[in-house]
Design an enzyme around this catalytic site. Structure first.
Site, mmCIF file in Angstrom:
data_model
loop_
_atom_site.group_PDB
_atom_site.id
_atom_site.type_symbol
_atom_site.label_atom_id
_atom_site.label_comp_id
_atom_site.label_asym_id
_atom_site.label_seq_id
_atom_site.Cartn_x
_atom_site.Cartn_y
_atom_site.Cartn_z
ATOM 1 C CE LYS A 43 -13.264 -16.248 1.442
ATOM 2 N NZ LYS A 43 -12.189 -16.176 0.480
ATOM 3 C CD1 TRP B 233 -7.722 -13.905 -2.068
ATOM 4 C CD2 TRP B 233 -6.697 -15.799 -1.490
ATOM 5 N NE1 TRP B 233 -7.968 -14.142 -0.739
ATOM 6 C CE2 TRP B 233 -7.361 -15.278 -0.359
ATOM 7 C CE3 TRP B 233 -5.981 -17.000 -1.366
ATOM 8 C CZ2 TRP B 233 -7.331 -15.921 0.893
ATOM 9 C CZ3 TRP B 233 -5.946 -17.630 -0.123
ATOM 10 C CH2 TRP B 233 -6.614 -17.096 0.977
ATOM 11 C CG ASP C 23 -10.368 -17.487 -6.864
ATOM 12 O OD1 ASP C 23 -11.536 -17.606 -6.461
ATOM 13 O OD2 ASP C 23 -9.374 -17.417 -6.105
HETATM 14 C C1 LIG Z 1 -10.858 -16.856 0.405
HETATM 15 C C2 LIG Z 1 -10.313 -16.926 -0.961
HETATM 16 C C3 LIG Z 1 -9.512 -17.990 -1.388
HETATM 17 C C4 LIG Z 1 -9.076 -19.098 -0.460
HETATM 18 O O1 LIG Z 1 -10.099 -19.963 -0.167
HETATM 19 P P1 LIG Z 1 -9.820 -21.274 0.702
HETATM 20 O O2 LIG Z 1 -11.149 -21.968 0.634
HETATM 21 O O3 LIG Z 1 -9.434 -20.837 2.063
HETATM 22 O O4 LIG Z 1 -8.749 -22.044 0.028
HETATM 23 C C5 LIG Z 1 -9.089 -18.003 -2.696
HETATM 24 N N1 LIG Z 1 -9.422 -17.021 -3.553
HETATM 25 C C6 LIG Z 1 -10.182 -15.977 -3.163
HETATM 26 C C7 LIG Z 1 -10.512 -14.919 -4.153
HETATM 27 C C8 LIG Z 1 -10.650 -15.899 -1.866
HETATM 28 O O5 LIG Z 1 -11.403 -14.856 -1.484
#
Ligand SMILES: *Cc1c(COP(=O)(O)O)cnc(C)c1O
Length: 360
Positions: A195, A101, A171
């Site tokens: 998540k 990511w 993030d």
């Molecule tokens: C799942 C995830 C993403 C991607 O999320 P999307 O909503 O599918 O764009 C980005 N960063 C992390 C840390 C993730 O776990």
């Protein structure tokens, strides 16, 4: 009806109480005679939903007034572009690469300016968090970027990097609201909600006010400007109404559970059950350096791919879903987000013990 223990990394388990409440309100939301999916985002009922969601999130994290909260669309991945487009005044940013990511965000930033990878743990398949106490932070960096919890690899920053005064962007998709945080250490904290908070598609960005300006990269689409969303309180266009409504319910659920301190205790307890077992198991082992282990995503292996596949298959048959590791790393991964009950982890460990007894 029977519900499984869902260890999916995302979209992931949600609190049952939230799903039940949403089901009860499906046809007639609080006497409006319609579902939240059917109502105007400009209606009084919806205004209350989104305002309350923001207020509850602010209360949970303790977000001061000089931070804006935005409910955005396009998941976490759209933020990979939105961040450089809005923040790259000098067209320079530093990225710490701790997994796929972070790498995707880094690559996206390269479309807009000079993105530097100032640290990485790729040499050991991202199984640890690099030492970030004295990194070569660029003098003109507009920000330093991290992925705080690495969903695929199961690592987590236990201390934030020393950004040498630069704005920290994080993030937090897979550790959102899993424990208390000091938001004032961040310029931007953002995440996709699927998540730990709600339905996929919604992203929440908490952005320090001084970073929200009209001074964005030329060509930045209106929908990708923080200022537009901040000025319009996430209602510039039709927001992902139903998704935000579920997020709001999850915020209330976390409050009812005792807030982020209680979430942390709950998550530590669950993670300890699983890690303690892994540390003494003769069949299974964790793949992450101990001090960097995530409370949310726990990858493990047997060391034998066939046995891994057998475990995943038998676990599924026993009601433990989505234990297969990410397609890029294999093995197994148990994601044990806020809504995973302690019994889910206890039962998983009991099942693992039984499997070990039969397959060692
Ligand atoms: C799942 C995830 C993403 C991607 O999320 P999307 O909503 O599918 O764009 C980005 N960063 C992390 C840390 C993730 O776990």
């Amino acid at each position: 009806m029977s519900r499984v223990y869902n260890f999916s990394a995302g979209p992931a388990v949600l609190p049952e109480a939230v799903l039940k409440e949403a089901a009860e309100e499906m046809l007639d939301y609080k006497g409006t005679g319609m579902s939240v999916m059917e109502m105007s985002h400009r209606s009084k009922a919806y205004e209350e939903i989104i305002n309350e969601a923001e207020a509850d999130l602010r209360e949970l994290i303790g977000i001061p007034d000089h931070y804006k909260v935005m409910f955005l669309q396009g998941g976490a991945s759209t933020q990979f572009a939105m961040i450089p487009m809005n923040l790259m005044k000098n067209k320079v940013a530093d990225y710490i690469i701790t997994g796929q990511w972070a790498k995707k965000a880094f690559k996206e930033a390269q479309l807009y300016g000079k993105a530097n990878a100032i640290a990485s743990s790729e040499d050991k398949v991202f199984s640890y968090i690099p030492d970030c106490s004295d990194l070569p932070v660029s003098e003109d960096a507009d920000y330093v970027y991290i992925c705080e919890n690495n969903t695929i690899y199961g690592t987590k920053f236990k201390t934030l990097p020393n950004t040498k005064g630069k704005t920290l962007v994080a993030d937090v998709s897979s550790c959102f609201l899993s424990e208390p945080v000091d938001i004032t250490k961040y310029g931007i904290m953002y995440g996709g909600v699927q998540k730990n908070i709600g339905p996929a598609g919604v992203a929440i960005a908490i952005v320090r006010e001084d970073l929200i300006t009209e001074d964005v990269l030329p060509g930045t689409p209106t929908m990708l400007r923080y200022k537009i969303h901040a000025d319009n309180k996430s209602l510039y266009n039709t927001p992902p109404c139903y998704g935000i409504y579920i997020c709001g319910k999850v915020f209330k659920w976390i409050k009812s559970m005792g807030g982020l301190e209680a979430m942390k205790a709950h998550n530590e307890k669950k993670a300890a059950i699983l890690y303690d077992f892994l540390d003494q198991s003769k069949l299974f082992k964790g793949t992450v350096r101990k001090e960097d282990r995530s409370l949310m995503n726990v990858p493990f292996i047997t060391g034998n791919e066939e046995l891994d596949a057998k475990f995943v298959k038998e676990a599924k048959a026993a009601g433990f879903e989505n234990l297969k590791g990410h397609r890029s790393v294999g093995g197994m991964r148990a994601s044990i987000y806020n809504a995973m009950p302690i019994e889910g982890v206890e039962k998983l460990v009991a099942f693992m013990k039984e499997f070990e007894g039969k397959n060692l």
